[in-house]
Scaffold this motif. Structure first.
Motif, PDB file in Angstrom:
ATOM      1  N   LYS A   1       0.813  -1.205   0.000  1.00 37.84           N
ATOM      2  CA  LYS A   1       0.000   0.000   0.000  1.00 37.84           C
ATOM      3  C   LYS A   1       0.855   1.267   0.000  1.00 37.84           C
ATOM      4  CE  LYS A   1      -3.880  -0.097   2.385  1.00 37.84           C
ATOM      5  NZ  LYS A   1      -4.872  -0.287   1.317  1.00 37.84           N
ATOM      6  N   SER A   2       1.922   1.269   0.749  1.00 42.26           N
ATOM      7  CA  SER A   2       2.827   2.421   0.778  1.00 42.26           C
ATOM      8  C   SER A   2       4.100   2.020   1.524  1.00 42.26           C
ATOM      9  CB  SER A   2       2.169   3.615   1.494  1.00 42.26           C
ATOM     10  OG  SER A   2       1.946   3.315   2.866  1.00 42.26           O
ATOM     11  N   GLY A   3       5.140   2.859   1.435  1.00 40.55           N
ATOM     12  CA  GLY A   3       6.351   2.613   2.184  1.00 40.55           C
ATOM     13  C   GLY A   3       7.563   2.300   1.329  1.00 40.55           C
ATOM     14  N   LYS A   4       8.664   1.917   1.989  1.00 38.16           N
ATOM     15  CA  LYS A   4       9.961   1.769   1.327  1.00 38.16           C
ATOM     16  C   LYS A   4      10.182   0.410   0.684  1.00 38.16           C
ATOM     17  CE  LYS A   4      12.355   4.880   4.548  1.00 38.16           C
ATOM     18  NZ  LYS A   4      13.461   4.979   5.549  1.00 38.16           N
ATOM     19  N   GLU A   5       9.492  -0.646   1.186  1.00 41.52           N
ATOM     20  CA  GLU A   5       9.840  -1.987   0.734  1.00 41.52           C
ATOM     21  C   GLU A   5       8.606  -2.719   0.227  1.00 41.52           C
ATOM     22  OE1 GLU A   5      12.583  -3.988   3.313  1.00 41.52           O
ATOM     23  OE2 GLU A   5      14.009  -2.357   3.089  1.00 41.52           O
ATOM     24  N   GLY A   6       8.565  -4.053   0.368  1.00 48.02           N
ATOM     25  CA  GLY A   6       7.459  -4.833  -0.125  1.00 48.02           C
ATOM     26  C   GLY A   6       6.740  -5.549   1.000  1.00 48.02           C
ATOM     27  N   PHE A   7       6.826  -6.866   1.014  1.00 50.98           N
ATOM     28  CA  PHE A   7       6.187  -7.621   2.084  1.00 50.98           C
ATOM     29  C   PHE A   7       6.964  -8.898   2.345  1.00 50.98           C
ATOM     30  CE2 PHE A   7       4.541  -9.277  -1.793  1.00 50.98           C
ATOM     31  CZ  PHE A   7       3.918  -8.221  -2.449  1.00 50.98           C
ATOM     32  N   LEU A   8       6.679  -9.517   3.509  1.00 52.66           N
ATOM     33  CA  LEU A   8       7.406 -10.704   3.939  1.00 52.66           C
ATOM     34  C   LEU A   8       6.415 -11.795   4.288  1.00 52.66           C
ATOM     35  CD1 LEU A   8       8.856  -8.024   5.752  1.00 52.66           C
ATOM     36  CD2 LEU A   8      10.704  -9.653   5.374  1.00 52.66           C
ATOM     37  N   ILE A   9       6.619 -12.983   3.727  1.00 54.19           N
ATOM     38  CA  ILE A   9       5.753 -14.132   3.979  1.00 54.19           C
ATOM     39  C   ILE A   9       6.587 -15.186   4.690  1.00 54.19           C
ATOM     40  CG2 ILE A   9       4.144 -15.764   2.964  1.00 54.19           C
ATOM     41  CD1 ILE A   9       3.532 -12.770   2.403  1.00 54.19           C
ATOM     42  N   ALA A  10       6.166 -15.549   5.901  1.00 52.18           N
ATOM     43  CA  ALA A  10       6.964 -16.453   6.734  1.00 52.18           C
ATOM     44  C   ALA A  10       6.402 -17.864   6.704  1.00 52.18           C
ATOM     45  CB  ALA A  10       7.004 -15.934   8.168  1.00 52.18           C
ATOM     46  N   PHE A  11       7.291 -18.829   6.851  1.00 52.76           N
ATOM     47  CA  PHE A  11       6.922 -20.246   6.951  1.00 52.76           C
ATOM     48  C   PHE A  11       7.949 -20.923   7.844  1.00 52.76           C
ATOM     49  CE2 PHE A  11       9.604 -19.485   3.324  1.00 52.76           C
ATOM     50  CZ  PHE A  11      10.517 -20.526   3.292  1.00 52.76           C
ATOM     51  N   GLY A  12       7.639 -22.140   8.276  1.00 54.39           N
ATOM     52  CA  GLY A  12       8.548 -22.822   9.197  1.00 54.39           C
ATOM     53  C   GLY A  12       8.757 -22.015  10.467  1.00 54.39           C
ATOM     54  N   VAL A  13       7.690 -21.347  10.935  1.00 53.42           N
ATOM     55  CA  VAL A  13       7.814 -20.464  12.099  1.00 53.42           C
ATOM     56  C   VAL A  13       7.718 -21.286  13.382  1.00 53.42           C
ATOM     57  CG1 VAL A  13       6.854 -18.487  13.320  1.00 53.42           C
ATOM     58  CG2 VAL A  13       6.769 -18.564  10.811  1.00 53.42           C
ATOM     59  N   LYS A  14       8.823 -21.319  14.128  1.00 57.98           N
ATOM     60  CA  LYS A  14       8.815 -21.995  15.425  1.00 57.98           C
ATOM     61  C   LYS A  14       8.488 -21.012  16.541  1.00 57.98           C
ATOM     62  CE  LYS A  14      11.989 -25.823  14.447  1.00 57.98           C
ATOM     63  NZ  LYS A  14      11.576 -25.942  13.062  1.00 57.98           N
ATOM     64  N   ASP A  15       9.086 -19.822  16.463  1.00 57.63           N
ATOM     65  CA  ASP A  15       8.816 -18.755  17.431  1.00 57.63           C
ATOM     66  C   ASP A  15       9.315 -17.461  16.817  1.00 57.63           C
ATOM     67  OD1 ASP A  15      11.684 -18.614  17.961  1.00 57.63           O
ATOM     68  OD2 ASP A  15      11.419 -20.340  19.283  1.00 57.63           O
ATOM     69  N   THR A  16       9.326 -16.384  17.591  1.00 63.28           N
ATOM     70  CA  THR A  16       9.676 -15.076  17.040  1.00 63.28           C
ATOM     71  C   THR A  16      11.130 -14.960  16.601  1.00 63.28           C
ATOM     72  OG1 THR A  16      10.105 -14.250  19.276  1.00 63.28           O
ATOM     73  CG2 THR A  16       7.894 -13.877  18.368  1.00 63.28           C
ATOM     74  N   GLY A  17      11.985 -15.880  17.032  1.00 64.22           N
ATOM     75  CA  GLY A  17      13.386 -15.817  16.640  1.00 64.22           C
ATOM     76  C   GLY A  17      13.820 -16.892  15.679  1.00 64.22           C
ATOM     77  N   ASN A  18      12.917 -17.837  15.338  1.00 71.48           N
ATOM     78  CA  ASN A  18      13.288 -18.972  14.494  1.00 71.48           C
ATOM     79  C   ASN A  18      12.221 -19.197  13.434  1.00 71.48           C
ATOM     80  OD1 ASN A  18      15.769 -20.385  15.987  1.00 71.48           O
ATOM     81  ND2 ASN A  18      14.310 -19.709  17.552  1.00 71.48           N
ATOM     82  N   TYR A  19      12.565 -18.898  12.198  1.00 64.02           N
ATOM     83  CA  TYR A  19      11.602 -18.994  11.094  1.00 64.02           C
ATOM     84  C   TYR A  19      12.337 -18.789   9.769  1.00 64.02           C
ATOM     85  CZ  TYR A  19      12.056 -13.922  11.643  1.00 64.02           C
ATOM     86  OH  TYR A  19      12.566 -12.657  11.763  1.00 64.02           O
ATOM     87  N   TYR A  20      11.625 -19.009   8.681  1.00 65.01           N
ATOM     88  CA  TYR A  20      12.050 -18.600   7.341  1.00 65.01           C
ATOM     89  C   TYR A  20      11.064 -17.537   6.873  1.00 65.01           C
ATOM     90  CZ  TYR A  20      14.334 -23.253   7.266  1.00 65.01           C
ATOM     91  OH  TYR A  20      15.081 -24.371   7.548  1.00 65.01           O
ATOM     92  N   TRP A  21      11.543 -16.597   6.051  1.00 66.02           N
ATOM     93  CA  TRP A  21      10.579 -15.753   5.358  1.00 66.02           C
ATOM     94  C   TRP A  21      11.087 -15.373   3.970  1.00 66.02           C
ATOM     95  CZ3 TRP A  21      10.217 -11.048   9.221  1.00 66.02           C
ATOM     96  CH2 TRP A  21      11.348 -10.250   9.121  1.00 66.02           C
ATOM     97  N   TRP A  22      10.097 -15.198   3.095  1.00 68.99           N
ATOM     98  CA  TRP A  22      10.369 -14.736   1.741  1.00 68.99           C
ATOM     99  C   TRP A  22      10.209 -13.231   1.767  1.00 68.99           C
ATOM    100  CZ3 TRP A  22       7.190 -16.634  -3.108  1.00 68.99           C
ATOM    101  CH2 TRP A  22       7.827 -16.186  -4.284  1.00 68.99           C
ATOM    102  N   ASN A  23      11.304 -12.533   1.634  1.00 68.63           N
ATOM    103  CA  ASN A  23      11.354 -11.075   1.718  1.00 68.63           C
ATOM    104  C   ASN A  23      11.269 -10.519   0.301  1.00 68.63           C
ATOM    105  OD1 ASN A  23      11.913  -8.391   2.157  1.00 68.63           O
ATOM    106  ND2 ASN A  23      13.728  -8.738   3.410  1.00 68.63           N
ATOM    107  N   LEU A  24      10.082 -10.092  -0.091  1.00 69.52           N
ATOM    108  CA  LEU A  24       9.841  -9.592  -1.441  1.00 69.52           C
ATOM    109  C   LEU A  24       9.905  -8.067  -1.432  1.00 69.52           C
ATOM    110  CD1 LEU A  24       7.049 -12.132  -1.955  1.00 69.52           C
ATOM    111  CD2 LEU A  24       8.746 -11.753  -3.744  1.00 69.52           C
ATOM    112  N   GLY A  25      10.855  -7.517  -2.187  1.00 67.67           N
ATOM    113  CA  GLY A  25      11.007  -6.069  -2.223  1.00 67.67           C
ATOM    114  C   GLY A  25      11.781  -5.521  -1.044  1.00 67.67           C
ATOM    115  N   GLY A  26      12.751  -6.284  -0.548  1.00 67.18           N
ATOM    116  CA  GLY A  26      13.564  -5.822   0.570  1.00 67.18           C
ATOM    117  C   GLY A  26      14.692  -4.904   0.118  1.00 67.18           C
ATOM    118  N   TRP A  27      15.501  -4.472   1.094  1.00 61.37           N
ATOM    119  CA  TRP A  27      16.657  -3.638   0.797  1.00 61.37           C
ATOM    120  C   TRP A  27      16.264  -2.413  -0.051  1.00 61.37           C
ATOM    121  CZ3 TRP A  27      16.474  -8.859   1.004  1.00 61.37           C
ATOM    122  CH2 TRP A  27      17.269  -9.459   1.982  1.00 61.37           C
ATOM    123  N   ASN A  28      15.311  -1.656   0.519  1.00 63.10           N
ATOM    124  CA  ASN A  28      14.778  -0.477  -0.155  1.00 63.10           C
ATOM    125  C   ASN A  28      14.177  -0.816  -1.514  1.00 63.10           C
ATOM    126  OD1 ASN A  28      15.303   1.549   1.825  1.00 63.10           O
ATOM    127  ND2 ASN A  28      17.479   1.433   1.287  1.00 63.10           N
TER     128      ASN A  28
END
Length: 824
Positions: A644-671
């Motif tokens: 909708k707005s902002g500097k980057e895109g979005f992140l879709i997480a999977f294999g989430v065990k807790d807030t510190g252990n997961y995978y995510w697909w970072n689409l539109g990262g790094w500005n």
């Protein structure tokens, strides 16, 4: 050996008997068995004396307020909102009476443009760094100031804190045009909260108000803070890389001018940093503060010489990095920077009769510094644009100085499109050496010990110029130690390596982790430092080929819940479906009702709007919400996502065990310049897959992620975007054996990065050895962190008297052990 690797030996911290390192009977069932076998007749890679070094960048106030010993902050009144929005020319100063910072034709010189106009009967007081100006009872401190007092005045200079004076007051008579005045204090008390005050009886102009400890490193003028410099020296570094880092290729590459703001936002250029300190520029630092350039190229070269390290400067290639990503197209400017680089080599190596060698000699060093390596560029994300300019630099350098090694780089990551392209260009261009940088999780370092095993032995060599796991706990240092065994095994490819960053002032931190921490009164070694010091002082000259058994891999399939997140972006999500491999629906949510299936434990603001789940805070970072069962495996995840707005895109997480252990697909990262799959392990991230690309605002994307075992395939709008298999074991038991040619000793280095002791059978391959060995052990709880007042990670020395051609040794849990065994 041309340099003494054993200058510090193995430490004298404590003595233990070997039995103290053996498990008790109650521990026996928890012991894991391993075997190490040497082949002393085979010849492994030779290890250069310069293999391990240090990298200095002015980040975390590493220079002013850190290694540079100046105690006055903002000594020339050059702080500006251009450096930091909270700055003024009087930042760190308090005025009593009439005081005004002036920028006019009466200035000290063209590079030092601001000065302070102080009225009769007025004074100014400087607060220094951290809690104040640090002084120690009985030690001497040298004050200096440049003053202009047409009618004459008496300057009263005071060192004090809230309890009173810290030294006898000094008075200085000043009269006439700009002139430098000096005085010396001897501290009568110790204080961490000192203040330096200057008062005047008549109107006066002041600039370059300075206070230096007389006792600098090696008592050098304009010198370095002694404790910090000595900690760096104690590492026994083979090289010193400077001055950055992101300082090198960020900001304007242009010349000084009124239009460009003179001392503002200019990329670090070596000629700005030499000559008398009062004539050097100040500049905005990329990391958000001001830098005085009191610590400049001359001081870097002098420090490298003092610690016996090879100097390795890095110059800009006119392609900005560190998120700026712009190639400067100005042929005249490029030629000027190339000539500046040639002039730098002459400054370092030229005779005192040459133009720039004469400048060096006039600064106090008639003998050349012996420069052999130079880096061009740093972490450029535009590899083709960078390499085109690099080739021009290299051609000019090689034409005039054919013995100089010119180093290229591979961008900011350990893999990905930029990395692959940069390496391809380097190989095709037959560069001598490529500078790699990466910061990854401890798990990544445990998984990638073999990274350089498959590198082309005939291709460019590797300079691992920046690396660290993401933390200063003992578990981070353990993982780095395990990785360093792989660096040594591949010493024929990895010719130089340096942990980064080097220094951090605890009150001014922009980056973690860091090797050495400090404040205005003390400094302390991180756990990572202790590992680096152990390796750097006990490197050896050649690898002795050896093999070790491994730890059985017990990892199963990727398991975990799913998640949605954003980073400095507002985004909307819809039509979330999770389906097991047999078609069973595990989760469906079209947000036609509420969001009760989702748990929000981070930043951001999530609401259901018009049948979508929307994160509305475009400034918030890491806003993840999660749903599902951490035990899920072998599933398909579908999400519809819209930026909708902002500097980057979005992140879709999977294999989430807790807030510190997961995978995510970072689409539109790094500005919004690239997309990647990242894995978080205990909060630290590593990149598994990356591609260039951006996300459009307002467009709905269909995202599908297929998880099978440890294989993951990703689809964007129905097209396969990429796949990976996360099946590399995080091996906790690593070893390397090297030989010290000077002493004839075998150095057995073992890392046991697990919570169980490792009973290990060691077969020296028939080598004749003494029956005892000197042992140094670093061991602690994995979460242990060294601080100013507590250093749980400290080397312990012992003697092991059970050495034989075949013997058994138990390596403690969570330990790094170096065992020096005399041959013959």
């Amino acid at each position: 050996m041309s340099r003494t690797r054993l200058r510090l030996g193995l430490g004298v911290t404590a003595l233990l008997t070997a039995s103290a390192l053996l498990p008790t009977p109650a521990q026996a069932e928890a012991v894991t068995d391993y075997a190490i076998t040497l082949d002393p007749a085979a010849r492994g890679a030779a290890i250069d004396d310069t293999m391990y070094g240090v990298f200095f960048e002015d980040i975390n106030r590493a220079a002013d307020g850190g290694l540079y010993a100046e105690l006055v902050q903002n000594r020339s009144f050059e702080y500006s909102t251009a450096d930091n929005s909270s700055y003024t020319p009087l930042t760190a100063w308090t005025a009593d009476g009439t005081a005004e910072v002036v920028n006019d034709g009466g200035r000290l010189n063209e590079r030092n443009r601001n000065y302070l106009s102080l009225g009769a009967g007025s004074s100014v007081t400087n607060a220094g760094y951290n809690t104040g100006v640090r002084v120690e009872k009985g030690k001497r401190y040298d004050f200096s100031v440049w003053a202009r007092a047409e009618s004459g005045t008496t300057l009263t200079v005071t060192l004090k804190d809230a309890a009173g004076t810290l030294a006898n007051v000094r008075q200085v008579a000043a009269k006439g045009g700009w002139r430098k005045y000096t005085a010396t204090f001897t501290a009568t008390r110790t204080s961490n909260r000192g203040r330096l005050a200057v008062a005047t009886t008549a109107p006066v102009a002041l600039d370059m108000v300075s206070l230096f400890p007389r006792e600098t490193y090696k008592n050098q003028p304009n010198g370095l803070r002694k404790d910090l410099a000595e900690k760096i020296e104690a590492l026994n570094p083979g090289f010193l890389r400077f001055p950055g880092g992101c300082l090198v290729n960020t900001g304007s590459m242009e010349d000084y001018s009124e239009a460009s703001g003179w001392q503002r936002k200019r990329a670090y250029q070596w000629k700005d940093t030499i000559g008398p300190v009062e004539e050097r520029a100040t500049n905005a630092n990329f990391w958000g503060y001001n830098q005085s350039y009191g610590l400049g190229y001359y001081e870097y070269f002098r420090f490298a010489e003092d610690i016996g390290a090879m100097p390795l400067p890095v110059v800009p290639a006119l392609v900005t990095g560190c998120g700026q990503n712009k190639a400067v197209d100005d042929e005249a400017l490029l030629k000027r920077h190339i000539q500046d680089t040639l002039d730098l080599i002459e400054f370092a190596n030229g005779p005192a009769t040459s133009k720039w060698g004469k400048v060096r000699a006039e600064m106090g060093h008639s003998k050349p510094f012996g420069l052999t390596h130079i880096g061009v560029g740093n972490e450029e994300n535009l590899p083709r644009e960078f390499f085109a300019r690099f080739q021009q630099f290299r051609a000019a350098i090689e034409a005039k100085y054919p013995d100089i090694t010119v180093i290229s780089n591979s961008g900011p990551d350990d893999s990905g499109t930029t990395f692959d392209t940069a390496w391809q260009l380097g190989r095709e261009g037959k560069v001598d050496m490529v500078d790699e940088h990466y910061y990854n999780s401890p798990q990544w370092f445990l998984q990638n010990n073999d990274r350089y095993d498959s590198y082309d032995r005939k291709g460019p060599k590797v300079f691992l110029g920046e690396y660290a796991s993401q933390g200063n706990a003992w578990k981070n240092a353990l993982s780095e130690a395990a990785y360093m065994t792989g660096l040594e095994r591949n010493a024929d490819v990895v010719k130089l390596a340096s942990y980064a960053p080097l220094l951090a002032n605890e009150d001014y931190v922009q980056w973690r982790p860091d090797l050495i921490w400090f404040n205005n009164r003390a400094s302390w070694n991180s756990a990572n430092y202790e590992v680096q010091k152990l390796f750097m002082n006990n490197t050896g000259d050649r690898v002795v080929p050896s093999k070790a058994t491994g730890t059985p891999d017990v990892s199963g399939p990727i398991t975990g819940a799913v998640g949605l997140s954003t980073w400095a972006t507002s985004a909307a999500y819809d039509d979330v479906r999770v389906t097991s491999a047999d078609g069973t629906a595990l989760l469906t949510d079209d947000f036609s009702g509420d969001a009760s299936k989702w748990t929000h434990s981070g930043a951001g603001s999530w609401t259901v709007q018009d049948g979508q789940y929307v994160q509305t805070d475009a400034a918030a970072e890491n806003t993840m919400v999660t749903a599902g069962d951490p035990a899920w495996k072998d599933y398909d995840l579908h999400v519809k996502a819209t930026k909708k707005s902002g500097k980057e895109g979005f992140l879709i997480a999977f294999g989430v065990k807790d807030t510190g252990n997961y995978y995510w697909w970072n689409l539109g990262g790094w500005n919004n310049t690239q997309s990647a799959v990242e894995q978080a392990s205990d909060g630290a991230k590593s990149t598994l897959l990356t591609k260039a690309g951006s996300i459009e605002t307002g467009r709905a994307y269909d995202i599908d992620i297929k998880v099978r075992g440890r294989q993951v395939t990703l689809y964007l709008d129905g097209q396969e975007w990429g796949s990976f298999t996360d099946d590399k074991p995080a091996e906790p038991f690593r070893q390397i054996v090297t030989e010290d040619a000077r002493t004839g000793e075998l150095i057995v280095k073992v890392v046991n990065a697990q919570d169980r002791a490792a009973r290990t059978a060691v077969d020296l391959g028939g080598a004749k050895v003494a029956s005892s060995a000197r042992v140094t052990t670093l061991a602690a709880d994995q979460d242990a962190v060294n601080t100013e007042t507590d250093t749980p990670v400290t080397p312990v020395t012992s003697t092991f008297r059970g050495v034989a051609p075949e013997f058994t040794y138990t390596f403690p849990a969570n330990s790094v052990t170096f065992m020096r065994i005399r041959q013959g």
